[in-house]
Write a protein that holds these residues in place. Structure first.
Motif, short mmCIF file in Angstrom:
data_model
loop_
_atom_site.label_atom_id
_atom_site.label_comp_id
_atom_site.label_asym_id
_atom_site.label_seq_id
_atom_site.Cartn_x
_atom_site.Cartn_y
_atom_site.Cartn_z
N TYR A 1 0.81 -0.99 0.53
CA TYR A 1 -0.06 -0.33 -0.49
C TYR A 1 1.05 1.55 -0.15
CZ TYR A 1 -3.88 -3.19 0.95
OH TYR A 1 -4.78 -4.09 0.68
N GLY A 2 2.18 1.16 0.14
CA GLY A 2 2.33 2.16 -0.05
C GLY A 2 2.94 2.84 1.05
N VAL A 3 2.69 2.63 2.39
CA VAL A 3 2.68 3.50 3.49
C VAL A 3 3.59 2.45 4.35
CG1 VAL A 3 0.11 4.08 3.38
CG2 VAL A 3 0.76 2.02 4.11
N THR A 4 3.77 3.70 5.27
CA THR A 4 4.72 3.33 6.12
C THR A 4 3.58 3.20 7.55
OG1 THR A 4 6.76 4.14 5.06
CG2 THR A 4 7.45 3.86 7.75
N ASN B 1 -8.50 -3.66 13.11
CA ASN B 1 -7.27 -2.14 13.90
C ASN B 1 -6.07 -1.63 11.87
OD1 ASN B 1 -6.71 -4.21 16.53
ND2 ASN B 1 -7.89 -2.50 16.67
N LEU B 2 -6.14 -2.95 11.60
CA LEU B 2 -4.44 -2.69 10.81
C LEU B 2 -5.44 -1.40 9.52
CD1 LEU B 2 -3.32 -6.07 10.71
CD2 LEU B 2 -2.48 -4.37 10.95
N ILE B 3 -6.47 -2.12 9.45
CA ILE B 3 -7.61 -1.55 8.27
C ILE B 3 -7.62 -0.37 8.90
CG2 ILE B 3 -9.92 -1.48 6.86
CD1 ILE B 3 -9.66 -4.28 7.33
N ASP B 4 -8.08 0.62 9.72
CA ASP B 4 -8.23 1.47 10.47
C ASP B 4 -6.82 2.56 10.32
OD1 ASP B 4 -11.25 1.26 11.67
OD2 ASP B 4 -10.26 0.65 13.27
N SER C 1 -6.27 5.39 7.78
CA SER C 1 -5.84 7.06 8.27
C SER C 1 -4.90 6.96 7.74
CB SER C 1 -5.91 6.66 10.04
OG SER C 1 -3.99 5.89 10.06
N LYS C 2 -4.11 5.79 6.59
CA LYS C 2 -3.16 7.03 5.55
C LYS C 2 -3.36 7.36 4.83
CE LYS C 2 0.19 4.54 8.62
NZ LYS C 2 0.77 5.80 9.13
N GLY C 3 -4.77 7.51 4.40
CA GLY C 3 -5.57 8.13 3.18
C GLY C 3 -5.03 6.35 2.20
N VAL C 4 -5.47 5.14 2.64
CA VAL C 4 -5.85 3.85 1.53
C VAL C 4 -7.13 3.79 1.82
CG1 VAL C 4 -5.08 1.36 0.99
CG2 VAL C 4 -2.99 2.50 2.44
N ASP C 5 -7.89 3.72 1.07
CA ASP C 5 -9.19 2.85 0.48
C ASP C 5 -9.39 1.85 0.73
OD1 ASP C 5 -12.05 3.14 0.08
OD2 ASP C 5 -11.68 3.54 -2.31
N ILE C 6 -9.89 1.18 1.00
CA ILE C 6 -9.77 -0.66 1.82
C ILE C 6 -11.47 -0.58 2.46
CG2 ILE C 6 -8.76 -0.49 3.76
CD1 ILE C 6 -7.88 -3.06 3.59
N ALA C 7 -12.28 -1.12 2.25
CA ALA C 7 -13.49 -2.17 2.61
C ALA C 7 -13.38 -2.61 3.63
CB ALA C 7 -13.57 -2.84 1.59
#
Length: 81
Positions: free
Chosen positions: A49-52, A66-69, A73-79
Motif C-alpha cells: 500500500y506504499g505506507v509506513t 485495527n490494521l484497516i483503521d 488513517s493513512k489515506g488508503v481506501d480499503i473496504a
C-alpha cells in the motif's frame, strides 16, 4: 476497494490459501501469527500500500480491523466488509 488484496497479503505471509480475513481476526486465530510474522505482515502491507507504520501502530494492531483503521488513517481506501 475490497479486502481481496488485503486477504491475499495475509494468505501469502501465513502461507494459507484458505485464510479468510475479517475485522475481528486476531493473531490467536491464525496459525503462525507470532511476533516475527507480525513484522513480516506489517512489512508486506507497507510494501503493498506504499505506507509506513509507526512503532506504536504496529504494536497496537491487535486485529485486522485495527490494521484497516490504520490504513484508512493513512489515506488508503480499503473496504471493511
Amino acid at each position: 476497494m475490497s479486502l481481496d488484496r488485503f486477504q491475499s497479503i495475509f494468505r501469502s505471509v501465513f502461507r494459507d490459501d484458505t485464510l479468510v480475513v475479517h475485522c475481528d481476526l486476531t493473531a490467536k486465530d491464525v496459525k503462525g501469527w507470532d511476533s516475527f510474522n507480525h513484522i513480516n505482515l506489517i512489512v508486506a502491507i507497507e510494501d503493498a500500500y506504499g505506507v509506513t507504520f509507526r512503532t506504536d501502530e504496529m504494536a497496537g494492531a491487535a486485529t485486522v480491523g485495527n490494521l484497516i483503521d490504520i490504513l484508512r488513517s493513512k489515506g488508503v481506501d480499503i473496504a471493511a466488509g
